[in-house]
Design an enzyme around this catalytic site. Structure first.
Site, PDB file in Angstrom:
ATOM      1  N   CYS A 108     -42.060  -1.519  84.261  1.00  0.00           N
ATOM      2  CA  CYS A 108     -40.906  -0.552  84.984  1.00  0.00           C
ATOM      3  C   CYS A 108     -40.431   0.517  84.402  1.00  0.00           C
ATOM      4  CB  CYS A 108     -39.772  -1.747  85.304  1.00  0.00           C
ATOM      5  SG  CYS A 108     -38.568  -1.929  83.709  1.00  0.00           S
ATOM      6  N   ASN A 135     -37.871  -0.752  80.883  1.00  0.00           N
ATOM      7  CA  ASN A 135     -38.354  -2.149  80.196  1.00  0.00           C
ATOM      8  C   ASN A 135     -37.064  -2.586  79.744  1.00  0.00           C
ATOM      9  OD1 ASN A 135     -40.058  -3.511  77.313  1.00  0.00           O
ATOM     10  ND2 ASN A 135     -40.327  -4.186  79.450  1.00  0.00           N
ATOM     11  N   CYS A 184     -34.732  -4.020  82.694  1.00  0.00           N
ATOM     12  CA  CYS A 184     -34.012  -4.811  83.644  1.00  0.00           C
ATOM     13  C   CYS A 184     -35.407  -5.554  84.231  1.00  0.00           C
ATOM     14  CB  CYS A 184     -33.522  -3.855  84.664  1.00  0.00           C
ATOM     15  SG  CYS A 184     -31.945  -3.045  84.180  1.00  0.00           S
ATOM     16  N   ARG A 185     -36.196  -4.897  85.223  1.00  0.00           N
ATOM     17  CA  ARG A 185     -37.246  -5.691  86.029  1.00  0.00           C
ATOM     18  C   ARG A 185     -38.218  -6.278  85.328  1.00  0.00           C
ATOM     19  NH1 ARG A 185     -38.024  -0.804  89.782  1.00  0.00           N
ATOM     20  NH2 ARG A 185     -37.515   0.420  87.752  1.00  0.00           N
ATOM     21  N   SER A 186     -39.026  -5.430  84.345  1.00  0.00           N
ATOM     22  CA  SER A 186     -39.965  -6.048  83.773  1.00  0.00           C
ATOM     23  C   SER A 186     -39.759  -7.098  82.970  1.00  0.00           C
ATOM     24  CB  SER A 186     -40.856  -4.930  82.911  1.00  0.00           C
ATOM     25  OG  SER A 186     -40.125  -4.054  82.244  1.00  0.00           O
ATOM     26  N   ASP A 245     -34.470  -1.046  91.331  1.00  0.00           N
ATOM     27  CA  ASP A 245     -33.906  -0.887  89.906  1.00  0.00           C
ATOM     28  C   ASP A 245     -32.635  -1.421  90.005  1.00  0.00           C
ATOM     29  OD1 ASP A 245     -33.470  -0.660  87.345  1.00  0.00           O
ATOM     30  OD2 ASP A 245     -34.366   1.301  87.062  1.00  0.00           O
TER      31      ASP A 245
END
Length: 156
Positions: A8, A11, A13-15, A125
């Site tokens: 993401c 690095n 939140c999402r990934s 995001d």
């Protein structure tokens, strides 16, 4: 060893959420010695930081560990060492293709490419939206489908 890399922007939140979720699924299936999962960002703003508290709080409630995770930036050479490079959105997908240059990019995809029942192609995001619950739902479903795909493709 099958290697999966989630990517993401920062690095945090999402990934890392995807990394933790898939690592948990892999461990529960007893495949940690066969599949390794990591995450990185295309940007360098958060290098060395732990995952965002919205991610850690939500995963903690789900009893999914983020222990030891620190934000880092994806490296060009990793595009050749990971079999599955999974971007969270079109912007990061484009950055990965740019980073790859003329390198074979067949291993690069978006997480939502694995989920037919969602019409949304990008995982939003939550750093900007604050909607970690919605993102968790999408990432969890994406990881389920990606894991299923990996198992089918590798005969596990």
């Amino acid at each position: 060893m099958i290697r999966v890399l989630f990517v993401c922007l920062g690095n945090i939140c999402r990934s890392p959420m995807a990394e933790a979720i898939l690592r948990d699924k892999v461990a529960q299936a007893g495949l940690s010695d066969v599949i390794t999962v990591d995450s990185a960002g295309t940007g360098d703003w958060h290098i060395g930081e732990p995952p965002h508290e919205g991610t850690t709080d939500l995963l903690s409630k789900k009893k999914i560990s983020v222990d030891g995770m620190k934000a880092r930036q994806v490296k060009k050479e990793e595009l050749e060492t990971f079999q599955y490079i999974v971007a969270m959105d079109a912007g990061n997908l484009g950055e990965l293709h740019k980073l790859a240059g003329l390198t074979n990019t067949s291993s690069i995809s978006r997480l939502m490419d694995y989920v037919e029942e969602f019409e949304i192609e990008d995982v939003p995001d939550p750093y900007f939206t604050g909607n970690f619950d919605e993102v968790y739902e999408m990432v969890e479903k994406g990881c389920d489908q990606l894991f299923k795909h990996i198992r089918e493709e590798s005969g596990l």
